[in-house]
Design a protein around this motif. Structure first.
Motif, PDB file in Angstrom:
ATOM      1  N   SER A   1       2.406  15.859  -1.916  1.00 14.09           N
ATOM      2  CA  SER A   1       2.662  14.441  -1.689  1.00 14.09           C
ATOM      3  C   SER A   1       4.142  14.151  -1.893  1.00 14.09           C
ATOM      4  O   SER A   1       4.780  14.756  -2.753  1.00 14.09           O
TER       5      SER A   1
ATOM      6  N   SER B   1       4.277  12.912   7.662  1.00 18.26           N
ATOM      7  CA  SER B   1       3.189  13.169   6.722  1.00 18.26           C
ATOM      8  C   SER B   1       1.830  12.841   7.326  1.00 18.26           C
ATOM      9  O   SER B   1       0.828  13.485   7.011  1.00 18.26           O
ATOM     10  N   LYS B   2       1.803  11.864   8.202  1.00 21.35           N
ATOM     11  CA  LYS B   2       0.553  11.535   8.904  1.00 21.35           C
ATOM     12  C   LYS B   2       0.114  12.716   9.766  1.00 21.35           C
ATOM     13  O   LYS B   2      -1.060  13.094   9.790  1.00 21.35           O
TER      14      LYS B   2
ATOM     15  N   LYS C   1      -1.106  15.428   7.530  1.00 15.42           N
ATOM     16  CA  LYS C   1      -2.200  14.986   6.649  1.00 15.42           C
ATOM     17  C   LYS C   1      -1.819  15.145   5.175  1.00 15.42           C
ATOM     18  O   LYS C   1      -2.479  15.831   4.402  1.00 15.42           O
ATOM     19  N   LYS C   2      -0.700  14.470   4.835  1.00 15.91           N
ATOM     20  CA  LYS C   2      -0.211  14.469   3.459  1.00 15.91           C
ATOM     21  C   LYS C   2      -0.014  13.024   2.984  1.00 15.91           C
ATOM     22  O   LYS C   2       0.338  12.144   3.769  1.00 15.91           O
ATOM     23  N   VAL C   3      -0.211  12.800   1.704  1.00 13.98           N
ATOM     24  CA  VAL C   3      -0.070  11.466   1.124  1.00 13.98           C
ATOM     25  C   VAL C   3       1.401  11.137   0.865  1.00 13.98           C
ATOM     26  O   VAL C   3       2.140  11.956   0.317  1.00 13.98           O
TER      27      VAL C   3
ATOM     28  N   SER D   1      -0.312   4.282   8.066  1.00 10.87           N
ATOM     29  CA  SER D   1      -0.932   5.614   8.095  1.00 10.87           C
ATOM     30  C   SER D   1      -2.139   5.623   7.169  1.00 10.87           C
ATOM     31  O   SER D   1      -2.115   4.963   6.117  1.00 10.87           O
TER      32      SER D   1
ATOM     33  N   TYR E   1      -2.835   7.841   5.272  1.00  8.83           N
ATOM     34  CA  TYR E   1      -2.417   8.552   4.062  1.00  8.83           C
ATOM     35  C   TYR E   1      -1.142   7.956   3.470  1.00  8.83           C
ATOM     36  O   TYR E   1      -0.551   8.539   2.562  1.00  8.83           O
TER      37      TYR E   1
ATOM     38  N   TYR F   1      -1.752   8.437  -8.323  1.00  8.32           N
ATOM     39  CA  TYR F   1      -2.059   9.594  -7.471  1.00  8.32           C
ATOM     40  C   TYR F   1      -2.838  10.647  -8.271  1.00  8.32           C
ATOM     41  O   TYR F   1      -3.844  11.195  -7.793  1.00  8.32           O
TER      42      TYR F   1
ATOM     43  N   THR G   1      -6.454  15.714   0.934  1.00  7.98           N
ATOM     44  CA  THR G   1      -5.807  14.451   1.299  1.00  7.98           C
ATOM     45  C   THR G   1      -6.782  13.326   1.620  1.00  7.98           C
ATOM     46  O   THR G   1      -6.606  12.191   1.153  1.00  7.98           O
ATOM     47  N   GLU G   2      -7.793  13.609   2.438  1.00 12.89           N
ATOM     48  CA  GLU G   2      -8.735  12.552   2.819  1.00 12.89           C
ATOM     49  C   GLU G   2      -9.431  11.964   1.581  1.00 12.89           C
ATOM     50  O   GLU G   2      -9.558  10.747   1.431  1.00 12.89           O
TER      51      GLU G   2
ATOM     52  N   SER H   1      -6.884   9.969  -0.617  1.00  9.50           N
ATOM     53  CA  SER H   1      -6.537   8.697   0.019  1.00  9.50           C
ATOM     54  C   SER H   1      -7.672   7.689  -0.143  1.00  9.50           C
ATOM     55  O   SER H   1      -7.434   6.505  -0.408  1.00  9.50           O
TER      56      SER H   1
END
Length: 402
Positions: free
Chosen positions: A97, A114-115, A118-120, A137, A139, A314, A326-327, A330
């Motif tokens: 992240s 990051s989108k 797939k990162k926060v 996003s 995330y 976080y 990540t999913e 988030s």
């Protein structure tokens, strides 16, 4: 019997599998990416890195039995530099992240990358509402403040207190235009008038001609739609012109405790500004801030305290989700309330905007200040529901899709 024993061993191993197995690469790695050498170096800078490390230490150094690591880099306020660092962090250095992200163009670029990855991202240092608007996003999270909250806090609230005519001193780039436009809207919506504006180059050193135009406008409030050293230098030169002593009010639309400290009370006195955190608010904020001071020799502003909050939340989200995937993280960030030294009763909207109360401040005179870092008096509290755009009206396609 041997097969039964083997099966029992496998079952036992499964039941005692360490929680760290739910953490990618066996560790959680957070990157603090911001300006550490330019116009915003005091705004967040290496002090945000210290705040992030402090959050990790206070969390116990581990989450799900996995160690937590914090790294940092200077993006030099350049989106291409920031994107290259972020890509390297993600692709080769196992960063999970990225946070802080001072400078709106940088934050938008890194959140976009990051989108894809797939990162926060959790932005505490950039202002643009686009992060949770059209360029939101699933995330991406925006934590400490944005241009809308600053405009409501300083623009709307000051008009209600009698500052009903404005002239803007605006940095000549997208951030400055956006801040001027949004503040103008709130000034007018509350019955005020905008008498004019003048634009100055980014990082200029001579504000005399711009300040003279603002002074001659006769506006009750001179709104400075700039930030960092630009605002500090403009305020310093305004003091030399005796603008505040002449009866006009200076409103810094993006200014924090760090810049006030750098200026000193003699130059900054009477300045109006909006922040989302003040170290001397209550016993809890004082205890946290003293701990921060002991390691940095300065009290935290909203960017640094916000970074502490973002890192902590976080890690709480990873703990709640039982994984750093990540999913899942988030989803947890969207669901969890934010209740800490930074934000009381905070909540994350469907667009990723963290909604909490902001404060309209006035910088004290030297005579009013009774101790080191005693710089602010709170003029008004702006409820989070007023400070931030309703997620349903933000333009974020994720909200529209729900």
């Amino acid at each position: 019997m041997t097969r039964l024993a083997a099966l029992s061993t496998l079952l036992l191993a499964a039941t005692v599998l360490p929680a760290a197995a739910q953490v990618s690469d066996g560790k959680v790695k957070i990157g603090i990416l911001n300006d550490q050498s330019g116009v915003y170096a005091d705004f967040g800078g290496r002090w945000s890195f210290e705040a992030a490390k402090m959050a990790v230490e206070d969390f116990g150094g581990k989450v799900l039995d996995a160690p937590i690591e914090v790294v940092t880099a200077d993006h030099q306020n350049k989106p291409d530099v920031a994107s290259n660092i972020a890509r390297q962090w993600y692709d080769t250095e196992q960063v999970d992240s990225i946070m802080e992200l001072t400078t709106s163009s940088v934050a938008l670029a890194v959140q976009g990358l990051s989108k894809e990855k797939k990162k926060v991202t959790i932005t505490t240092g950039a202002a643009t509402v686009e992060l949770t608007g059209k360029q939101c996003s699933p995330y991406g999270f925006h934590w400490a403040y944005d241009t809308h909250a600053l405009a409501v806090g300083t623009g709307g609230a000051l008009v209600k207190q009698g500052g009903d005519t404005w002239f803007f001193l605006t940095a000549d780039y997208a951030f400055g235009y956006s801040l001027e436009e949004q503040t103008s809207n709130f000034v007018k919506a509350n019955g005020g008038q905008v008498l004019g504006s003048v634009r100055h180059p980014l990082s200029t050193t001579d504000y005399s001609s711009f300040l003279l135009q603002a002074q001659s406008s006769g506006a009750k409030v001179i709104g400075m739609a700039n930030a960092g050293l630009d605002t500090a230098n403009a305020v310093k030169q305004a003091a030399e012109f005796g603008i505040v002593q002449g009866g006009q009010r200076l409103a810094a639309l993006l200014f924090t405790l760090a810049e006030v400290h750098g200026l000193g009370l003699e130059a900054a006195q009477g300045l109006s500004l909006t922040e989302g955190f003040y170290w001397d608010r209550d016993d809890e904020s004082r205890a946290f801030s003293q701990k921060f001071f002991d390691r940095t020799q300065r009290m935290p502003n909203m960017i640094q305290a916000g970074t502490y909050s973002a890192v902590t939340q976080y890690l709480k989200a990873i703990q709640k989700a039982g994984t750093d995937e990540t999913e899942a993280v988030s989803k947890a960030l969207h669901e969890m309330p934010v209740e800490d030294v930074f934000a009381r009763g905070g909540k994350v909207g469907a667009n990723g905007r963290m909604i909490y109360d902001m404060y309209l401040m006035e910088v004290k005179t030297p005579a009013e200040s009774t101790k080191p870092w005693d710089y602010y008096k709170v003029l008004a509290t702006v409820p989070g529901s007023e400070a931030y755009i309703d997620p349903a009206k933000s333009g974020c396609p994720l909200v529209a899709a729900q």
